[in-house]
Design an enzyme around this catalytic site. Structure first.
Site, PDB file in Angstrom:
ATOM      1  N   LYS A 179     -63.107  69.416  74.458  1.00 44.17           N
ATOM      2  CA  LYS A 179     -63.269  67.978  74.635  1.00 44.17           C
ATOM      3  C   LYS A 179     -62.518  67.169  73.579  1.00 44.17           C
ATOM      4  CE  LYS A 179     -67.460  68.097  77.364  1.00 44.17           C
ATOM      5  NZ  LYS A 179     -67.924  69.506  77.282  1.00 44.17           N
TER       6      LYS A 179
HETATM    7  C1  LIG Z   1     -68.279  70.162  78.411  1.00 46.51           C
HETATM    8  C2  LIG Z   1     -68.146  71.614  78.331  1.00 46.51           C
HETATM    9  C3  LIG Z   1     -67.997  72.387  79.488  1.00 46.51           C
HETATM   10  C4  LIG Z   1     -68.051  71.785  80.862  1.00 46.51           C
HETATM   11  O1  LIG Z   1     -66.945  70.957  81.141  1.00 46.51           O
HETATM   12  P1  LIG Z   1     -67.008  69.941  82.360  1.00 46.51           P
HETATM   13  O2  LIG Z   1     -65.740  69.174  82.309  1.00 46.51           O
HETATM   14  O3  LIG Z   1     -68.206  69.075  82.131  1.00 46.51           O
HETATM   15  O4  LIG Z   1     -67.155  70.763  83.596  1.00 46.51           O
HETATM   16  C5  LIG Z   1     -67.808  73.748  79.344  1.00 46.51           C
HETATM   17  N1  LIG Z   1     -67.789  74.332  78.118  1.00 46.51           N
HETATM   18  C6  LIG Z   1     -67.948  73.623  77.000  1.00 46.51           C
HETATM   19  C7  LIG Z   1     -67.948  74.328  75.698  1.00 46.51           C
HETATM   20  C8  LIG Z   1     -68.127  72.248  77.059  1.00 46.51           C
HETATM   21  O5  LIG Z   1     -68.280  71.546  75.946  1.00 46.51           O
END
Ligand SMILES: *Cc1c(COP(=O)(O)O)cnc(C)c1O
Length: 432
Positions: free
Chosen positions: A107
């Site tokens: 993210k």
């Molecule tokens: C947010 C997150 C996900 C999921 O991603 P999405 O875009 O919400 O499907 C998977 N793994 C980790 C470590 C995350 O932080």
């Protein structure tokens, strides 16, 4: 490029407005009017290009003239200024490591891109923006880090009390300055629901310039395409990969689907889910039945009603059989997650985090059905972020990076609130 609302009852907006608004006024999600086709030239020369150039060319059609080329290029360079390696685990399975950014999860990419865009737009607007985020852990930390100290932007983060890891909680409650953490007595879906209600509250929106930094926001969602291109740059085979994405809100996989629609070679997508399997059921039955949230070891994927589901319908133009052909989905239990971490460590000396383990296990299941195919999964977080689980599975303690050891000595600073919209509204309107 203009963006429409998936509800189709709000006016079209440009990238700047879509970023500032987050969600459209009719509660839909913004979606690009057209998905640009990348030129054959771009795709054939892709492997030689530097990362920031790839990022710039991929995102340029989406930002249109809302940012100058120079501004956009600088934002792209900042966004991808860390390693994103593709590492082989077996002959057929590769890990795209997205955890080398400042908060050790994928993210960071979207948050860094969005924070720079928003700073630029707020400056031009001459008005303070309040970013409202619901987080199951990693969004909040990435946003807190990406936006910390950003002038003209205040960030309010809602997270479910007791449902994020210690490292995650510290990452999102210790930034201080313009970052406020709200500890909500409820689930992630509650947090998400509260945030959605705030965006739909006309009176509140007259008082505050509110936006979201969830994958609802196009400026967070769309740059997630970048690393699918970086994966292809490093992919060693001529045949396109099967790409497996550990999924919660389905923003990450939806960004990959957009990249594929633009021309990036992808054989198939696999949505890797934990016990929250609403999408797995949908692919089987054609019926979408949002459910409550089940807590699992891969907590960033504990989502019962993924907000980007509507975007997937847009990408596949509501063609269910096309979606079924191009996308598989599997639900992986906590038991299998632990077993996978243990097995991959024992057999290949590769340390998975629980989210990556769900991805690995789902990809393995898909490869069994596709003789001789090879695939990659997105390793979305560093194992150290979930070291309790990793240690439980392997007996190994992942070494703490320097900035995380410092973090463990920091003091948590959060405001506790009830899991109701009035509680949030009260806080937003009456804090000083
Ligand atoms: C947010 C997150 C996900 C999921 O991603 P999405 O875009 O919400 O499907 C998977 N793994 C980790 C470590 C995350 O932080």
């Amino acid at each position: 490029m203009l963006y429409y609302s998936t509800q189709r009852t709000a006016p079209l907006v440009n990238f700047r407005e879509a970023t500032l608004r987050g969600q459209s006024p009719d509660k839909g999600l913004y979606f690009p009017e057209t998905i640009p086709a990348l030129s054959t030239h771009f795709l054939t020369t892709l492997k030689q290009k530097p990362k920031e150039e790839v990022a710039f060319e991929v995102i340029k059609p989406y930002t249109g003239n809302c940012l100058s080329d120079e501004e956009l290029y600088n934002i792209c360079a900042f966004t991808v200024a860390f390693d994103i390696p593709l590492k082989p685990i077996t002959e057929k399975i590769f890990s795209l490591e997205l955890f080398h950014g400042p908060t050790l999860a994928f993210k960071d990419v979207g948050a860094r891109f969005m924070s720079r865009c928003l700073s630029s737009f707020s400056k031009k607007e001459g008005k303070k923006t309040t970013v409202l985020v619901a987080t199951s852990g990693d969004t909040g930390s990435a946003v807190a880090n990406g936006f910390g100290g950003a002038e003209g932007v205040e960030v309010v983060i809602l997270y479910p009390s007791g449902k994020v890891s210690r490292v995650q909680e510290l990452q999102l409650t210790t930034m201080g300055q313009n970052i406020i953490a709200l500890e909500v007595a409820g689930t992630f879906d509650d947090c998400q629901h509260m945030v959605k209600q705030a965006f739909a509250d006309r009176l509140l929106n007259e008082k505050l310039l509110l936006t979201s930094a969830n994958s609802i926001n196009v400026a967070r969602w769309l740059p997630q395409q970048f690393y699918y291109f970086f994966a292809w740059q490093q992919w060693p085979f001529a045949e396109a990969p099967i790409i497996c994405v550990p999924s919660g809100n389905f923003g990450n996989i939806a960004a990959g689907m957009v990249a594929a629609k633009s021309g990036l070679p992808v054989k198939k997508f696999v949505a890797a889910c934990n016990a929250n399997h609403v999408f797995v059921d949908y692919l089987q039955s054609g019926k979408y039945a949002p459910a409550g949230t089940t807590a699992t070891l891969s907590n960033a994927m504990d989502v019962g009603n993924p907000s980007n589901f509507v975007r997937i319908l847009e990408i596949y133009e509501n063609n269910f059989s096309a979606l079924q052909r191009h996308v598989s989905a599997y639900s992986i239990s906590d038991e299998e997650t632990l077993h996978t971490i243990k097995k991959v460590w024992a057999q290949h000396s590769y340390l998975l985090d629980p989210h990556g383990a769900v991805g690995y296990a789902a990809l393995e299941r898909e490869l069994v059905k596709n003789n001789f195919a090879a695939g990659l999964f997105l390793e979305t977080a560093h194992p150290v972020k979930f070291n309790e689980t990793v240690t439980r599975a392997t007996g190994v303690n992942p070494p703490l990076p320097q900035h995380i050891s410092q973090l463990l000595r920091a003091q948590k600073n959060a405001v506790a609130i009830d899991a109701t919209y009035p509680a949030l509204r009260e806080f937003l309107l009456h804090r000083t």
